[in-house]
Design a protein around this motif. Structure first.
Motif, PDB file in Angstrom:
ATOM      1  N   MET A   1      14.845   2.213   1.123  1.00 51.27           N
ATOM      2  CA  MET A   1      13.986   1.738   0.069  1.00 51.27           C
ATOM      3  C   MET A   1      12.809   2.694  -0.081  1.00 51.27           C
ATOM      4  O   MET A   1      12.222   3.136   0.884  1.00 51.27           O
ATOM      5  N   LEU A   2      12.458   2.980  -1.300  1.00 48.74           N
ATOM      6  CA  LEU A   2      11.352   3.870  -1.620  1.00 48.74           C
ATOM      7  C   LEU A   2      10.036   3.092  -1.610  1.00 48.74           C
ATOM      8  O   LEU A   2       9.937   2.017  -2.190  1.00 48.74           O
ATOM      9  N   HIS A   3       9.049   3.636  -0.937  1.00 48.72           N
ATOM     10  CA  HIS A   3       7.709   3.035  -0.901  1.00 48.72           C
ATOM     11  C   HIS A   3       6.743   3.982  -1.584  1.00 48.72           C
ATOM     12  O   HIS A   3       6.753   5.174  -1.321  1.00 48.72           O
ATOM     13  N   ILE A   4       5.932   3.434  -2.440  1.00 52.85           N
ATOM     14  CA  ILE A   4       4.908   4.216  -3.124  1.00 52.85           C
ATOM     15  C   ILE A   4       3.557   3.646  -2.758  1.00 52.85           C
ATOM     16  O   ILE A   4       3.340   2.443  -2.844  1.00 52.85           O
ATOM     17  N   ARG A   5       2.681   4.507  -2.354  1.00 50.88           N
ATOM     18  CA  ARG A   5       1.326   4.086  -1.993  1.00 50.88           C
ATOM     19  C   ARG A   5       0.339   4.889  -2.832  1.00 50.88           C
ATOM     20  O   ARG A   5       0.369   6.107  -2.822  1.00 50.88           O
ATOM     21  N   ILE A   6      -0.504   4.194  -3.550  1.00 46.20           N
ATOM     22  CA  ILE A   6      -1.536   4.836  -4.351  1.00 46.20           C
ATOM     23  C   ILE A   6      -2.875   4.508  -3.712  1.00 46.20           C
ATOM     24  O   ILE A   6      -3.204   3.343  -3.503  1.00 46.20           O
ATOM     25  N   ARG A   7      -3.626   5.536  -3.427  1.00 49.85           N
ATOM     26  CA  ARG A   7      -4.923   5.338  -2.782  1.00 49.85           C
ATOM     27  C   ARG A   7      -6.020   5.958  -3.631  1.00 49.85           C
ATOM     28  O   ARG A   7      -6.204   7.169  -3.628  1.00 49.85           O
ATOM     29  N   PRO A   8      -6.744   5.148  -4.352  1.00 53.77           N
ATOM     30  CA  PRO A   8      -7.875   5.702  -5.086  1.00 53.77           C
ATOM     31  C   PRO A   8      -8.968   6.095  -4.099  1.00 53.77           C
ATOM     32  O   PRO A   8      -9.240   5.381  -3.140  1.00 53.77           O
ATOM     33  N   GLN A   9      -9.552   7.243  -4.322  1.00 54.99           N
ATOM     34  CA  GLN A   9     -10.565   7.714  -3.386  1.00 54.99           C
ATOM     35  C   GLN A   9     -11.580   8.575  -4.118  1.00 54.99           C
ATOM     36  O   GLN A   9     -11.223   9.411  -4.934  1.00 54.99           O
TER      37      GLN A   9
END
Length: 99
Positions: free
Chosen positions: A1-9
């Protein structure tokens, strides 16, 4: 399964980061400003974040130098309050996180 993590910084770049003056940790600064807003005191905000008053004050001073404006107003015997700039920084961080 593909995991996408977006981290605004946030990244604060410029002349504030040098060998004698370390870079500003924007996440720590925003957490500190939010804690000052909640507690009304830089000392209490520092305690709640598990850091020393001196370290917290250093963070604020480096950020104020970088922005060229105050972020916290108040003084001995008076509650600390965020300046309009600091309030806008917290507001913008919440907007970024919400997206």
């Amino acid at each position: 399964m593909l995991h996408i993590r977006i981290r605004p910084q946030w990244q604060l770049l410029g002349s504030a980061a040098s060998a004698n003056d370390p870079a500003i940790d924007s996440n720590a600064l925003l957490s500190l400003l939010a804690a000052v807003h909640e507690t009304g005191s830089l000392a209490q905000a520092a305690r709640s974040l598990g850091t020393s008053y001196r370290h917290a004050w250093g963070q604020v001073q480096r950020a104020q130098a970088a922005f060229g404006q105050a972020l916290i107003e108040g003084g001995r015997g008076r509650p600390s309050a965020l300046t309009p700039l600091a309030q806008k920084l917290i507001w913008a961080d919440k907007r970024i996180s919400a997206r």
